[in-house]
Design a protein around this motif. Structure first.
Motif, PDB file in Angstrom:
ATOM      1  N   ASN A 245      41.099  15.704  18.619  1.00  0.00           N
ATOM      2  CA  ASN A 245      41.943  14.554  18.290  1.00  0.00           C
ATOM      3  C   ASN A 245      41.735  13.468  19.341  1.00  0.00           C
TER       4      ASN A 245
ATOM      5  N   ASN B  49      42.331   9.306  20.517  1.00  0.00           N
ATOM      6  CA  ASN B  49      42.968   7.991  20.411  1.00  0.00           C
ATOM      7  C   ASN B  49      42.071   6.961  21.094  1.00  0.00           C
TER       8      ASN B  49
ATOM      9  N   VAL C 202      47.137   1.930  21.231  1.00  0.00           N
ATOM     10  CA  VAL C 202      46.240   2.626  20.316  1.00  0.00           C
ATOM     11  C   VAL C 202      45.780   1.673  19.225  1.00  0.00           C
TER      12      VAL C 202
ATOM     13  N   ARG D  24      42.602   5.935  15.526  1.00  0.00           N
ATOM     14  CA  ARG D  24      42.609   7.367  15.792  1.00  0.00           C
ATOM     15  C   ARG D  24      41.561   8.039  14.904  1.00  0.00           C
TER      16      ARG D  24
ATOM     17  N   THR E  89      40.081  12.254  13.915  1.00  0.00           N
ATOM     18  CA  THR E  89      40.128  13.710  14.114  1.00  0.00           C
ATOM     19  C   THR E  89      38.828  14.318  13.595  1.00  0.00           C
TER      20      THR E  89
END
Length: 819
Positions: A353, A355, A363, A366, A368
């Motif tokens: 994960n 940021n 931020v 994002r 993943t």
């Protein structure tokens, strides 16, 4: 008056005799040998009074079994010699007087000791750490702390050895380039494959580890930090016998997983035939976590990556060996050996994960990445060997032919999903996968000859090896269907031929001075062919590698030795492959076909006191040093990649002190301290880079004998803060405890241990230079509790399969890469 006269006469005789004794200063020399008339090095020598065996003086024999006593006053004496595994032996009484001041005793012949108690051979217990003149030995067998561990965890306990699990690397005295051998055979594995093999192989079949920091010309010239040799157990008995071990463990930290292992060792000897075999199985579940923080400046703006990755993995390893020795005659033995392993490693789930932040630490995006990784690797070693002894003086000829194969397949599937700062799905996901079958074939032949001289010995040998490695990486991306990406796929074929010849000469320059000198010549021809990129790199070079070892016995208790050697480390096969291995869309690893060999000049000065307290000062200069995991930034794309590179040079200064302390009759302590200084110089983006760091490490073990059948061991290591390439890393260490109980007349043994009691063994590193700015934290399953049981069965009086090194011994680490 008469009494006074008698007393005066008695006093005169007494003082006169005493002064005569004081005037006599004799020297006593001799040699210890075994039943085959070969020297017994480092035997314990005790000079005692002939009348009542009162100890007068002690000494330790040197590497040739020769001992020396000086300044011995007049009297009647006997000499005793003893060594582990041999019966204590006494000389005939002899006199020291004015007519006998230089005494050379006949050779003391020690017989192997085998005392039976209900068919159990009683042997002396060796210390966990044993410092010898040319190597350090970690006696794994019968250690409560080592029982039930993996080979990697045992290796981590060796003094001066650092296991860098973050960068998948093993170092000795702060230097990389270590050659790892198993039973004298090098492992042709990538770094990741080697580390997985060590992680998944039980230590229950291991007898000892040998750390050789400055090998002679007889060894292959590769390895600037020396050799770590893992010796598996050998039966030493007659008839049919074996050893069976079973163990289980459980990690104690969060997300902990279980593990199990078992091993079987069999030996049978009848007549001139000796059959032997071993098998071990290990199943391990692991968890590790990486936290990476990156700062990427570009055109006045700064982007930050805050990344957290968790990985779960499981693995299985089958390790086996089978062989036969045939004594054709008393002087000739031939043998065949087949060994190998089958390993599977799966990482069914890894989640990263990340940021992405701006200069205000807000931020902006994002993502993943979920990955699945799998590896299969099979290995087979086929060896034919022969040894002929021309006489009982040490003249012998040995030959080996080896054929080694490795067949593996790895696959990696990554899926990345992007999100807005509030967690909403954004854009199309990225899906990539790659597969890389690999095949390695190795053919090696060698011949060695040893010829004793009146005052020394000559050794010479020839060796030739051919290695071919074939890796075919197929990279695919997915939109609607999986499509091959030719810009990321690559087939890489590497062939290498090395021809070598060496000669070693050892002699005694005087009663107290020994010399060994050698010269090795190696001719190398290699071709690296990147088929997909149509890029062929061919190299041919010939090098000489001299070595000199000089030992001086200063007196009964003190000896000093000085040695020098030149060594080479060729780039590992897979490191030369210019493939790209992706960890996520912004992070990857790349090979470097332009790597050159590195060369090392190594000097070592060692002082030994009573063959127990050893101090070593070492210096090495490495030219074109190969550094793995060198980071690079691509600011315009916000990408980071690592690769292996040559730097200008590396200087290393090391001071090591090793000393045992017998605190009480039941408490034995061994401590090793090592301090080292590293200085790196190279160029990065045309700017000179100088990195310097002084660091130290310590290992200490406490062996407590509670009773004849119960013992406790406590051990710990600490590695101070250090530097490697562009990385500066923080201290790390661990404390472990083990309990061992022997049962059934010592045929059975229960062990319980706890490794890394306080979970302090972790990696924390920082790299900051120019556009490089990131930090790494890595945690893994190191706090583990284990229980194991070992049982010895059958006839315990069989002679072991003979120890030997095969022709492929010094090639098997060349498969290392930074993957």
């Amino acid at each position: 008056m008469r009494l006074l006269i008698l007393l005066s006469v008695f006093y005169w005789f007494a003082t006169t005799n005493s002064q005569a004794q004081q005037a006599v200063k004799a020297t006593i020399t001799g040699q210890c040998i075994d039943q085959t008339d070969k020297p017994l090095p480092f035997s314990t020598m005790l000079l005692v009074k002939a009348s009542d065996s009162t100890l007068v003086k002690g000494a330790i024999a040197d590497a040739e079994g020769t001992y020396l006593f000086e300044h011995i006053v007049a009297g009647q004496y006997r000499l005793s010699a003893q060594q582990v595994g041999y019966a204590k032996t006494y000389s005939e009484p002899f006199a020291v007087d004015a007519e006998h001041t230089t005494i050379k005793l006949p050779a003391l012949k020690l017989a192997e000791q085998q005392r039976k108690l209900a068919e159990v051979t009683v042997v002396a217990k060796r210390p966990f750490i044993e410092q010898q003149v040319d190597r350090m030995v970690v006696n794994v067998e019968n250690s409560a702390v080592a029982a039930g561990n993996t080979l990697l965890e045992v290796l981590e306990k060796a003094p001066g050895v650092t296991v860098d699990q973050q960068n998948e690397e093993i170092k000795v005295r702060g230097k990389s380039g270590v050659i790892v051998e198993i039973d004298g055979k090098r492992s042709y594995l990538s770094t990741q494959e080697l580390m997985n093999l060590l992680r998944n192989t039980p230590s229950d079949n291991v007898e000892k580890l040998e750390v050789i920091t400055n090998p002679s010309a007889k060894y292959d010239a590769a390895g600037n930090s020396g050799i770590i040799n893992i010796r598996f157990k050998k039966n030493k008995n007659f008839g049919t016998n074996g050893t069976f071990t079973v163990g289980a463990g459980q990690t104690l930290q969060p997300n902990g997983r279980g593990r199990a292992s078992t091993s079987l060792n069999l030996n049978h000897r009848e007549g001139k035939i000796n059959l032997f075999g071993t098998y071990s199985f290990g199943q391990y579940n692991n968890f590790n976590r990486n936290d990476i923080y990156r700062r990427i400046p570009y055109q006045g703006n700064v982007t930050y990556f805050d990344q957290h990755t968790s990985r779960f993995s499981s693995s299985q390893n089958h390790n086996f060996k089978a062989g036969v020795d045939w004594s054709v005659s008393k002087k000739t033995t031939v043998g065949a050996l087949f060994s190998g392993f089958a390993e599977s490693w799966e990482q069914p789930s890894s989640e990263s994960n990340t940021n992405i932040l701006n200069e205000q630490f807000a931020v902006t995006r994002r993502f993943t990445t979920v990955g699945m990784v799998g590896n299969r690797l099979n290995n087979g070693n086929y060896n034919l060997n022969a040894k002929h002894q021309f006489d009982d003086k040490g003249r012998e000829l040995s030959a080996d032919i080896d054929y080694v194969t490795y067949n593996g397949r790895s696959r990696n599937v990554l899926g990345t999903q992007y999100f807005t700062p509030d967690g909403t799905l954004s854009g199309r996901p990225d899906s990539v996968r790659n597969a890389m079958p690999s095949a390695i074939q190795i053919l090696v032949g060698k011949i060695d000859y040893a010829h004793p001289l009146k005052h020394g010995k000559v050794e010479a040998g020839l060796k030739s090896s051919r290695v071919q490695s074939d890796n075919d990486l197929t990279f695919e991306t997915k939109s609607d269907n999986w499509l091959v990406d030719p810009t990321r796929s690559n087939r890489f074929i590497y062939t290498e031929n090395i021809s070598a010849a060496y000669v070693n000469y050892s002699t005694k320059l005087s009663k107290k001075t020994q010399l060994q000198t050698g010269l090795r010549l190696e001719h190398t021809h290699s071709v690296g062919n990147s088929v997909t990129l149509n890029d062929v790199r061919e190299r041919t070079y010939t090098n000489l590698f001299p070595s000199v070892f000089l030992t001086q016995q200063l007196d009964t208790n003190n000896a000093i030795s000085l040695n020098y050697s030149r060594r080479i480390d060729r780039p590992n096969y897979q490191t030369l492959n210019p493939f790209i291995f992706f960890l996520d869309p912004y992070t990857y690893q790349q090979g470097n076909p332009n790597l050159k060999p590195q060369f090392t000049h190594s000097f070592q000065l060692t002082h030994t006191f009573k063959q127990a307290f050893i101090t070593t000062l070492a210096y090495s200069r490495i030219s074109d040093a190969i550094i793995s995991e060198v980071p690079h930034q691509l600011p315009a794309e916000n990408k980071t990649y690592v690769t292996s590179e040559n730097i200008d040079h590396q200087d290393n200064i090391n001071l090591t002190i090793s000393f045992p302390v017998k605190v009480t009759k039941w408490w034995q302590m061994q401590t090793n301290l090592s301090a080292f200084y590293n200085n790196y110089k190279t160029f990065y983006n045309d700017q000179l880079v100088t990195l310097q760091q002084t660091s130290w490490n310590m290992y200490s073990s406490q062996n407590l004998t509670v009773s004849k059948t119960l013992s406790v061991e406590v051990s710990g290591f600490y590695n101070g803060a250090g530097v490697y390439g562009f990385y500066k890393f923080q201290p790390q260490g661990a404390l472990s405890i083990g309990i061992q109980k022997q049962v059934w007349e010592k045929k059975g043994r229960f062990s319980l241990n706890l490794n890394d009691l306080f979970w302090t063994n972790r990696f924390i590193g920082v790299a900051k230079f120019q556009d490089i700015d990131f930090s790494v934290k890595s945690f893994w399953q190191s706090r583990v509790v284990r229980a194991s049981f070992t049982y010895r069965f059958g006839n315990q009086n069989v002679k072991a399969a003979r120890q030997r090194n095969t022709g492929a011994d010094d090639l098997k680490n060349r498969m290392q890469s930074g993957s």
